[in-house]
Design an enzyme around this catalytic site. Structure first.
Site, PDB file in Angstrom:
ATOM      1  N   GLY A 231       0.822  -1.212   0.000  1.00  0.00           N
ATOM      2  CA  GLY A 231       0.000   0.000   0.000  1.00  0.00           C
ATOM      3  C   GLY A 231       0.844   1.245   0.000  1.00  0.00           C
ATOM      4  O   GLY A 231       2.004   1.231   0.419  1.00  0.00           O
TER       5      GLY A 231
ATOM      6  N   GLY B 227       0.340   5.849   0.148  1.00  0.00           N
ATOM      7  CA  GLY B 227      -0.525   7.022   0.210  1.00  0.00           C
ATOM      8  C   GLY B 227       0.304   8.277   0.281  1.00  0.00           C
ATOM      9  O   GLY B 227       1.512   8.266  -0.007  1.00  0.00           O
ATOM     10  N   ALA B 228      -0.345   9.378   0.683  1.00  0.00           N
ATOM     11  CA  ALA B 228       0.344  10.664   0.704  1.00  0.00           C
ATOM     12  C   ALA B 228       1.499  10.669   1.698  1.00  0.00           C
ATOM     13  O   ALA B 228       2.524  11.321   1.470  1.00  0.00           O
ATOM     14  CB  ALA B 228      -0.652  11.762   1.045  1.00  0.00           C
ATOM     15  N   MET B 229       1.343   9.944   2.812  1.00  0.00           N
ATOM     16  CA  MET B 229       2.378   9.972   3.851  1.00  0.00           C
ATOM     17  C   MET B 229       3.536   9.024   3.571  1.00  0.00           C
ATOM     18  O   MET B 229       4.646   9.252   4.040  1.00  0.00           O
ATOM     19  CB  MET B 229       1.756   9.608   5.201  1.00  0.00           C
ATOM     20  CG  MET B 229       0.968  10.727   5.844  1.00  0.00           C
ATOM     21  SD  MET B 229       2.035  12.059   6.438  1.00  0.00           S
ATOM     22  CE  MET B 229       2.710  11.311   7.925  1.00  0.00           C
ATOM     23  N   GLY B 230       3.304   7.948   2.836  1.00  0.00           N
ATOM     24  CA  GLY B 230       4.403   7.022   2.603  1.00  0.00           C
ATOM     25  C   GLY B 230       3.945   5.682   2.082  1.00  0.00           C
ATOM     26  O   GLY B 230       2.821   5.536   1.601  1.00  0.00           O
TER      27      GLY B 230
ATOM     28  N   VAL C 292       3.661   1.267   2.574  1.00  0.00           N
ATOM     29  CA  VAL C 292       3.502   0.199   3.558  1.00  0.00           C
ATOM     30  C   VAL C 292       3.942  -1.114   2.924  1.00  0.00           C
ATOM     31  O   VAL C 292       3.518  -1.449   1.809  1.00  0.00           O
ATOM     32  CB  VAL C 292       2.042   0.090   4.043  1.00  0.00           C
ATOM     33  CG1 VAL C 292       1.913  -1.029   5.079  1.00  0.00           C
ATOM     34  CG2 VAL C 292       1.564   1.408   4.633  1.00  0.00           C
TER      35      VAL C 292
ATOM     36  N   LYS D  58       5.382   0.749   7.840  1.00  0.00           N
ATOM     37  CA  LYS D  58       5.079   1.992   7.130  1.00  0.00           C
ATOM     38  C   LYS D  58       6.284   2.925   7.169  1.00  0.00           C
ATOM     39  O   LYS D  58       6.828   3.202   8.240  1.00  0.00           O
ATOM     40  CB  LYS D  58       3.858   2.684   7.754  1.00  0.00           C
ATOM     41  CG  LYS D  58       3.427   3.951   7.016  1.00  0.00           C
ATOM     42  CD  LYS D  58       2.095   4.461   7.552  1.00  0.00           C
ATOM     43  CE  LYS D  58       1.627   5.681   6.775  1.00  0.00           C
ATOM     44  NZ  LYS D  58       0.286   6.152   7.223  1.00  0.00           N
TER      45      LYS D  58
ATOM     46  N   ASP E  31     -10.487  11.450   9.947  1.00  0.00           N
ATOM     47  CA  ASP E  31     -10.585  10.888   8.596  1.00  0.00           C
ATOM     48  C   ASP E  31     -11.341   9.554   8.634  1.00  0.00           C
ATOM     49  O   ASP E  31     -10.915   8.568   8.038  1.00  0.00           O
ATOM     50  CB  ASP E  31      -9.195  10.704   7.990  1.00  0.00           C
ATOM     51  CG  ASP E  31      -9.230  10.589   6.466  1.00  0.00           C
ATOM     52  OD1 ASP E  31     -10.261  10.986   5.871  1.00  0.00           O
ATOM     53  OD2 ASP E  31      -8.255  10.108   5.875  1.00  0.00           O
TER      54      ASP E  31
END
Length: 511
Positions: free
Chosen positions: A22, A24-27, A29, A45, A148
């Site tokens: 996976g 996303g915006a933060m990093g 996984v 992560k 969220d």
């Protein structure tokens, strides 16, 4: 296909990275093995290297700390086991590895049954209750607001002793409410699920999460959103959350019978003003459990009847009636009265019992349809995320005698239909083409099925997920223009491929 350089890497002399699962915006996984514990599977992560600044490091470390502390308090929050920094000075944290389905995947197929809804909602509420009650952080008790809450952040896993277990994910934008802290007022969250005050960038309390929970509960029960903006831009959602009343359950799903107390609870959670919503998740839990208790006698009676019927069936005679097949349902349809009767193509999602069917409706001259009865069916999908998220769905029918018939169709990823169709195509892996003759619009002339290649299916799912978090930077027609230019460039190459295929019998090709 490029191999991920992290695959097989040994992190901190302990964790062997297996594969990317996976991002996303933060990093990113990764699935990994904890070699110190005999190869136990974990999830790791990493903070994105593009975000390696002091502020984002602090936020990432805070996310890990919050999740670790909350995971110890509640079974319904993912557990964090370790935190560290790798040899490249990139922070990471280690979580329990969970296998299951996100709530968004489940309700895309069909709304939850009432019994399952109550069980899942109670577990989500219990997890939020622990977060709102707070954790001791830096020596002080601090309440946690998730900020969220949405279906993709809820994971449903099967537990051998507990049955279906709910886990709340991603406290990446969670807020610690400390009276003496320097709170930021920037907007963070997912537009469709945000409370009105969250979109204003105001200071939030637990009632903001309750609003998001209300949006999600409505979606769990109906498969639809309670509030729809005129556009999927920030401005469209801002107006929707501030001005539009939530749709009633009766208008969205009239055939569904729900307890009045449950409908009132969900609508109260969606109140525009925080003070008009339930004061706490404890109040929501109390109502949900009361409804659950009221259903138990009927459930027990139904179970007893089921056991009796297993031992002594009412009749061994075969049923005379059966549900029509998907193709039969398609053939019985008529051309919509709100569509012009001319050579056009448009997408439509049909329903058969609890199954959703991805379909492409086509109107052509009757002779043209007959000319395509034996043909090669081809499909390909193109996508742009900027300036406006948009997919071009290309279908072509080709045979030697009559050449190619092109059937392009645009799917706007900032509309409900576009999002649903792209996800459904990715999940189902095929779609039906319904052909209507210009001279006979009252019934479907021909039904064909076209299969989507696995690589394309994966892309469709990724596009749907990525686009849901993006804002539109321009009008949709600008992205259509870009896709059309790319389409015109591709057509000669596609045609060469089609002409090389033997089309003396029906053939199906997907890029």
């Amino acid at each position: 296909m490029t191999t991920d350089p992290n695959t097989g890497r040994l992190l901190a002399n302990r964790y062997q990275l297996v594969e990317l699962i996976g991002q996303g915006a933060m990093g990113r996984v990764y699935q990994a093995k904890d070699m110190l514990l005999g190869g136990v599977i974990v999830a790791i992560k990493f903070l994105s290297q593009t975000l390696l600044n002091e502020r984002m490091r602090d936020r990432f470390e805070r996310e890990a700390t919050i999740s670790a502390l909350l995971g110890e308090k509640s079974l319904h929050i993912v557990k964090v086991r370790d935190y560290g920094v790798d040899e490249n000075d990139v922070p990471f944290y280690v979580m329990e590895y969970l296998q299951g389905q996100s709530l968004s995947q489940v309700i895309r197929q069909q709304p939850l049954s009432l019994v399952r809804f109550l069980k899942v909602s109670c577990q989500i509420s219990s997890g939020l209750q622990h977060a709102h009650q707070g954790i001791v952080f830096q020596g002080k008790l601090s309440s946690i607001i998730h900020r969220d809450i949405k279906p993709s952040n809820i994971l449903l896993i099967q537990d051998s002793s507990l049955g279906e277990l709910v886990k709340i994910l991603d406290f990446g934008v969670a807020k610690l409410l400390q009276s003496d802290s320097d709170q930021t007022h920037s907007f963070m969250g997912t537009l469709a699920y945000c409370s009105p005050e969250q979109m204003e960038g105001k200071e939030l309390d637990k009632r903001s999460d309750i609003y998001s929970l209300g949006v999600m509960m409505f979606e769990m029960l109906t498969g639809e959103m309670p509030i729809l903006g005129e556009t999927r831009s920030f401005g469209g959602w801002y107006k929707a959350h501030h001005e539009l009343p939530p749709r009633s359950f009766e208008s969205v799903k009239p055939e569904r019978k729900l307890p009045k107390a449950l409908k009132n609870l969900v609508i109260n959670c969606l109140a525009k003003q925080p003070e008009d919503r339930p004061e706490s998740v404890v109040e929501i839990l109390r109502t949900l459990r009361s409804i659950e208790d009221s259903l138990k006698p009927g459930m027990e009676l139904g179970h007893k009847i089921g056991e009796v019927l297993k031992k002594s069936p009412i009749s061994s005679e075969p049923l005379q009636s059966r549900e029509p097949s998907a193709d039969e349902i398609c053939r019985r349809t008529s051309w919509p009265k709100d569509k012009p009767q001319k050579s056009i193509v448009f997408p439509h999602i049909m329903r058969r019992s609890e199954e959703f069917l991805a379909t492409l409706w086509v109107m052509l001259a009757k002779q043209d349809i007959q000319n395509r009865q034996v043909s090669t069916r081809y499909n390909q999908f193109l996508c742009v995320m900027s300036p406006h998220p948009m997919v071009l769905w290309i279908t072509a029918l080709h045979n030697r005698e009559h050449g190619a018939r092109w059937l392009p169709c645009y799917l706007d990823l900032k509309t409900v239909l576009g999002q649903k169709m792209v996800r459904l195509l990715g999940e189902a892996g095929y779609y039906r083409l319904l052909f209507f003759a210009l001279s006979e619009p009252e019934h479907c002339n021909t039904v064909m099925t076209s299969t989507i290649a696995s690589v394309q299916r994966q892309r469709l799912r990724e596009w749907a997920t990525t686009s849901s978090a993006l804002l539109s930077a321009a009008q949709p027609h600008m992205s259509r223009r870009i896709l059309k230019q790319e389409y015109e460039k591709l057509k000669p190459k596609i045609l060469m491929k089609l002409e090389a295929v033997n089309t003396d019998y029906p053939t199906d090709i997907s890029e």
